[in-house]
Design a protein around this motif. Structure first.
Motif, short mmCIF file in Angstrom:
data_model
loop_
_atom_site.label_atom_id
_atom_site.label_comp_id
_atom_site.label_asym_id
_atom_site.label_seq_id
_atom_site.Cartn_x
_atom_site.Cartn_y
_atom_site.Cartn_z
N ALA A 136 0.85 -1.20 0.00
CA ALA A 136 0.00 0.00 0.00
C ALA A 136 0.88 1.24 0.00
O ALA A 136 2.06 1.19 0.34
CB ALA A 136 -0.91 0.03 1.23
N ARG A 137 0.27 2.36 -0.34
CA ARG A 137 0.90 3.66 -0.15
C ARG A 137 0.42 4.17 1.21
O ARG A 137 -0.70 3.91 1.62
CB ARG A 137 0.51 4.63 -1.24
N VAL A 138 1.28 4.91 1.87
CA VAL A 138 0.98 5.38 3.22
C VAL A 138 -0.34 6.14 3.26
O VAL A 138 -1.17 5.92 4.14
CB VAL A 138 2.13 6.27 3.75
N GLY A 139 -0.60 7.00 2.31
CA GLY A 139 -1.82 7.81 2.31
C GLY A 139 -3.09 7.06 1.98
O GLY A 139 -4.18 7.60 2.14
N GLN A 140 -2.98 5.81 1.56
CA GLN A 140 -4.16 5.02 1.19
C GLN A 140 -4.82 4.32 2.36
O GLN A 140 -5.95 3.87 2.23
CB GLN A 140 -3.77 3.90 0.20
N VAL A 141 -4.11 4.17 3.46
CA VAL A 141 -4.59 3.31 4.54
C VAL A 141 -4.51 3.98 5.90
O VAL A 141 -3.78 4.95 6.09
CB VAL A 141 -3.78 1.98 4.57
N ASP A 142 -5.24 3.42 6.84
CA ASP A 142 -5.15 3.81 8.24
C ASP A 142 -3.96 3.05 8.82
O ASP A 142 -4.04 1.84 9.04
CB ASP A 142 -6.46 3.44 8.94
N LEU A 143 -2.86 3.75 9.04
CA LEU A 143 -1.62 3.11 9.47
C LEU A 143 -1.79 2.35 10.78
O LEU A 143 -1.29 1.23 10.93
CB LEU A 143 -0.51 4.15 9.58
N ARG A 144 -2.50 2.91 11.71
CA ARG A 144 -2.74 2.23 12.99
C ARG A 144 -3.47 0.91 12.78
O ARG A 144 -3.12 -0.12 13.35
CB ARG A 144 -3.51 3.13 13.95
N ALA A 145 -4.49 0.91 11.94
CA ALA A 145 -5.25 -0.31 11.66
C ALA A 145 -4.37 -1.36 10.98
O ALA A 145 -4.44 -2.54 11.30
CB ALA A 145 -6.48 0.00 10.81
N VAL A 146 -3.54 -0.93 10.04
CA VAL A 146 -2.64 -1.86 9.35
C VAL A 146 -1.66 -2.48 10.34
O VAL A 146 -1.47 -3.71 10.36
CB VAL A 146 -1.88 -1.15 8.21
N LEU A 147 -1.04 -1.66 11.15
CA LEU A 147 -0.05 -2.19 12.11
C LEU A 147 -0.71 -3.09 13.16
O LEU A 147 -0.12 -4.09 13.58
CB LEU A 147 0.70 -1.04 12.78
N THR A 148 -1.92 -2.77 13.55
CA THR A 148 -2.66 -3.63 14.47
C THR A 148 -2.93 -4.98 13.83
O THR A 148 -2.73 -6.03 14.46
CB THR A 148 -3.97 -2.96 14.91
N GLU A 149 -3.36 -4.98 12.58
CA GLU A 149 -3.62 -6.23 11.86
C GLU A 149 -2.34 -7.07 11.73
O GLU A 149 -2.35 -8.27 11.96
CB GLU A 149 -4.21 -5.93 10.48
N ILE A 150 -1.25 -6.43 11.37
CA ILE A 150 0.03 -7.14 11.25
C ILE A 150 0.42 -7.73 12.60
O ILE A 150 0.86 -8.88 12.68
CB ILE A 150 1.13 -6.21 10.69
N GLY A 151 0.25 -6.96 13.67
CA GLY A 151 0.58 -7.45 15.00
C GLY A 151 -0.27 -8.62 15.44
O GLY A 151 0.19 -9.51 16.16
N ASN A 152 -1.50 -8.67 14.98
CA ASN A 152 -2.42 -9.74 15.37
C ASN A 152 -2.32 -10.99 14.49
O ASN A 152 -2.72 -12.07 14.93
CB ASN A 152 -3.86 -9.24 15.35
N THR A 153 -1.86 -10.84 13.26
CA THR A 153 -1.98 -11.97 12.32
C THR A 153 -0.68 -12.43 11.68
O THR A 153 -0.65 -13.50 11.09
CB THR A 153 -2.96 -11.61 11.18
N THR A 154 0.39 -11.65 11.74
CA THR A 154 1.59 -11.96 10.99
C THR A 154 2.68 -12.51 11.91
O THR A 154 3.02 -11.88 12.91
CB THR A 154 2.09 -10.70 10.25
N VAL A 155 3.23 -13.66 11.55
CA VAL A 155 4.28 -14.26 12.37
C VAL A 155 5.67 -14.09 11.77
O VAL A 155 6.66 -14.23 12.46
CB VAL A 155 4.02 -15.77 12.62
#
Length: 135
Positions: free
Chosen positions: A65-84
């Motif tokens: 993604a491009r930084v301006g396309q997404v909610d950065l907090r939501a993306v980082l939360t998702e990565i923290g919850n789902t990515t190993v």
């Protein structure tokens, strides 16, 4: 597999190479290849890095993604919850999922498994947060 050249040769045999340079190879991995699912693809950059001028490492990186396309907090939360495997970084205006591995004594499964996990996770993040298939 103990050299960059060995890794490049393996990648060239197993994946769709879209660009190759001395210290970097780019591949495209497809998703949703059956006739009922839309075809998507993820471009992955595999780069040779030298740490402390002596140790060779391999970095697997794929933008999603491009930084301006997404909610950065939501993306980082998702990565923290789902990515190993891998972590999110900013590279220019892009959000990139990446992972690094020491090249010395690297077994093929130690490369392939993280490659598939990082790429698949980036593809899911791209679809979830942008709804597009730009990378």
């Amino acid at each position: 597999m103990a050299s960059w050249e060995d890794l490049v040769a393996y990648v060239g045999q197993e994946y769709d190479v879209v660009r190759e340079e001395p210290d970097e190879i780019r591949i495209k991995i497809g998703y949703g290849e059956d006739e009922y699912a839309p075809r998507r693809a993820q471009v992955v950059i595999i780069a040779r890095e030298i740490m402390d001028r002596k140790e060779e490492w391999v970095q697997i990186a794929t933008p999603f993604a491009r930084v301006g396309q997404v909610d950065l907090r939501a993306v980082l939360t998702e990565i923290g919850n789902t990515t190993v495997v891998g972590g999110a970084v900013l590279m220019g205006d892009h959000l990139v999922l990446r992972h690094s591995l020491p090249l010395v004594n690297l077994d093929i499964n130690e490369f392939v498994d993280p490659l598939e996990l990082v790429t698949g996770s980036a593809e899911l993040l791209e679809e979830q947060f942008t709804g597009r298939d730009d990378y």
